[in-house]
Scaffold this motif. Structure first.
Motif, short mmCIF file in Angstrom:
data_model
loop_
_atom_site.label_atom_id
_atom_site.label_comp_id
_atom_site.label_asym_id
_atom_site.label_seq_id
_atom_site.Cartn_x
_atom_site.Cartn_y
_atom_site.Cartn_z
N UNK A 120 0.86 -1.20 0.00
CA UNK A 120 0.00 0.00 0.00
C UNK A 120 0.89 1.23 0.00
N UNK A 121 0.63 2.21 -0.84
CA UNK A 121 1.40 3.46 -0.77
C UNK A 121 1.25 4.07 0.62
N UNK A 122 2.31 4.75 1.08
CA UNK A 122 2.34 5.32 2.45
C UNK A 122 1.14 6.21 2.70
N UNK A 123 0.76 7.00 1.68
CA UNK A 123 -0.35 7.95 1.86
C UNK A 123 -1.66 7.22 2.21
N UNK A 124 -1.81 6.00 1.69
CA UNK A 124 -3.00 5.20 2.02
C UNK A 124 -2.83 4.50 3.36
N UNK A 125 -1.60 3.99 3.57
CA UNK A 125 -1.31 3.23 4.79
C UNK A 125 -1.55 4.07 6.04
#
Ligand SMILES: NC(=O)C1=CN([C@@H]2O[C@H](COP(=O)(O)OP(=O)(O)OC[C@H]3O[C@@H](n4cnc5c(N)ncnc54)[C@H](O)[C@@H]3O)[C@@H](O)[C@H]2O)C=CC1
Ligand SMILES: [Mg+2]
Length: 314
Positions: A306-311
């Motif tokens: 998962x991209x960090x922004x979503x995580x």
């Protein structure tokens, strides 16, 4: 799990003392066991009258005996069955059979007690019958427990240790085997690869999951087979000779193209080739640990990165 003893060829079918040509289970009331029981009483021989009751060999070197459709045994018949079983087991042991599977219909459950007194234990029961086993091979029993579903896990690394398998189909496959109860997927992959090839490795990701129903190796239940990506930390092969014929490091490109690989192996080899060239983030299903709400322990969640922004979303 590495097998330690090669299976006997089916042609060397298991026999029972006094048995003639047929390998079949009993035919029905009035034939088979009934005739055999009368014979056993009549001749007073421990095994001679049981000619109809045969063990059917399996591909693992075991032997299966079906007691289906036999008349309900009376007290003396149970004793005769006990004598027949004891003599048969002795003969199967002599033939090198590794296990006996005894299928007992529910109405003949008393025969299970006779078998239990000779070292048989329950393996599983379905609505109309119970299956008992006795391990005859060397060391502790290696018979798989009964399945609700089963989980098999294999491991690979981009230089791929492959097994050339002796049983079922002779084809290249990734080393792997059945997960132990309570064992994490990655741990199974690392353990099985070590047991079957001698190679040490570390779990990286899941690459593929296959679900197959009515799997013969899972007692007709469903089989889940997971292939993992591993990072090897040793390279010398010391393979399990009972479970595979050959074991080699293979070039990924060659593995993706060879006709001598199982379809699942070919497809995963192509997937790996793609990951190796374009980046493993394109193919990896990675693992994260989270605290379990109810047990206070941790569980493992497998998903694509998962991209960090979503995580970090709240
Ligand atoms: N498509 C592929 O490339 C293949 C996938 N698989 C998957 O791998 C998993 C199982 O891997 P394995 O290497 O077979 O497991 P494994 O490495 O744990 O070995 C199982 C052991 O149990 C023994 N065994 C099983 N049933 C037995 C029986 N009835 N009597 C006596 N011994 C018995 C076998 O001889 C073997 O030694 C499954 O999920 C299966 O679907 C297995 C073979 C090929
Ligand atoms: Mg295996």
């Amino acid at each position: 799990m590495p097998a330690r003893r090669p299976a006997l060829p089916e042609a060397e079918a298991g026999t029972a003392p006094g048995a003639a040509a047929s390998r079949c289970a009993m035919a029905g009331p009035g034939s088979g066991l009934l005739r055999a029981l009368r014979g056993a009483r009549g001749r007073g021989s421990p095994a001679g009258g049981w000619a109809g009751l045969r063990g059917r060999p399996d591909k693992y070197g075991g032997v299966s005996v079906e007691l289906a459709q036999l008349p309900r045994p009376r007290r003396r018949e149970r004793a005769a069955f006990g004598r027949w079983l004891r003599a048969s087991v002795a003969q199967w042991q002599e033939e090198g059979r590794v296990a006996v599977w005894l299928h007992v219909p529910i109405l003949q459950s008393r025969l299970a007690a006779v078998a239990a007194s000779q070292g048989f234990t329950f393996h599983h029961a379905e609505s109309g019958s119970a299956t008992l086993t006795r391990w005859l091979g060397e060391g502790p029993s290696r018979l798989p427990g009964y399945a609700t579903h089963q989980l098999g896990v294999a491991g690979e690394s981009h230089r791929v240790p492959c097994e050339h398998r002796a049983s079922t189909v002779n084809a290249w496959k990734f080393p792997g085997g059945l997960s132990n109860p309570g064992e994490d997927i990655g741990d199974t992959a690392v353990r099985e690869v070590f047991e079957e090839t001698g190679i040490k490795s570390e779990f990286k990701s899941i690459l593929s999951i296959r679900q197959q129903h009515q799997h013969p190796g899972a007692f007709g239940k469903s089989d889940m087979y997971i292939i993992c990506r591993l990072e090897p930390s040793s390279f010398n092969i010391n393979f399990c000779q009972q479970e595979c014929l050959r074991c080699e490091w293979m070039d990924l490109d060659e593995l993706a193209r060879t006709k001598h690989a199982t379809p699942i192996t070919s497809n995963v080899a192509k997937l790996l080739l793609y990951g190796y060239r374009e980046g493993f983030d394109k193919i990896d299903i990675t693992m994260r640990e989270f605290p379990a709400v109810y047990t206070g322990r941790f569980y493992k969640l497998y998903h694509r990165e998962l991209p960090k922004s979503y995580r970090n979303m709240t």
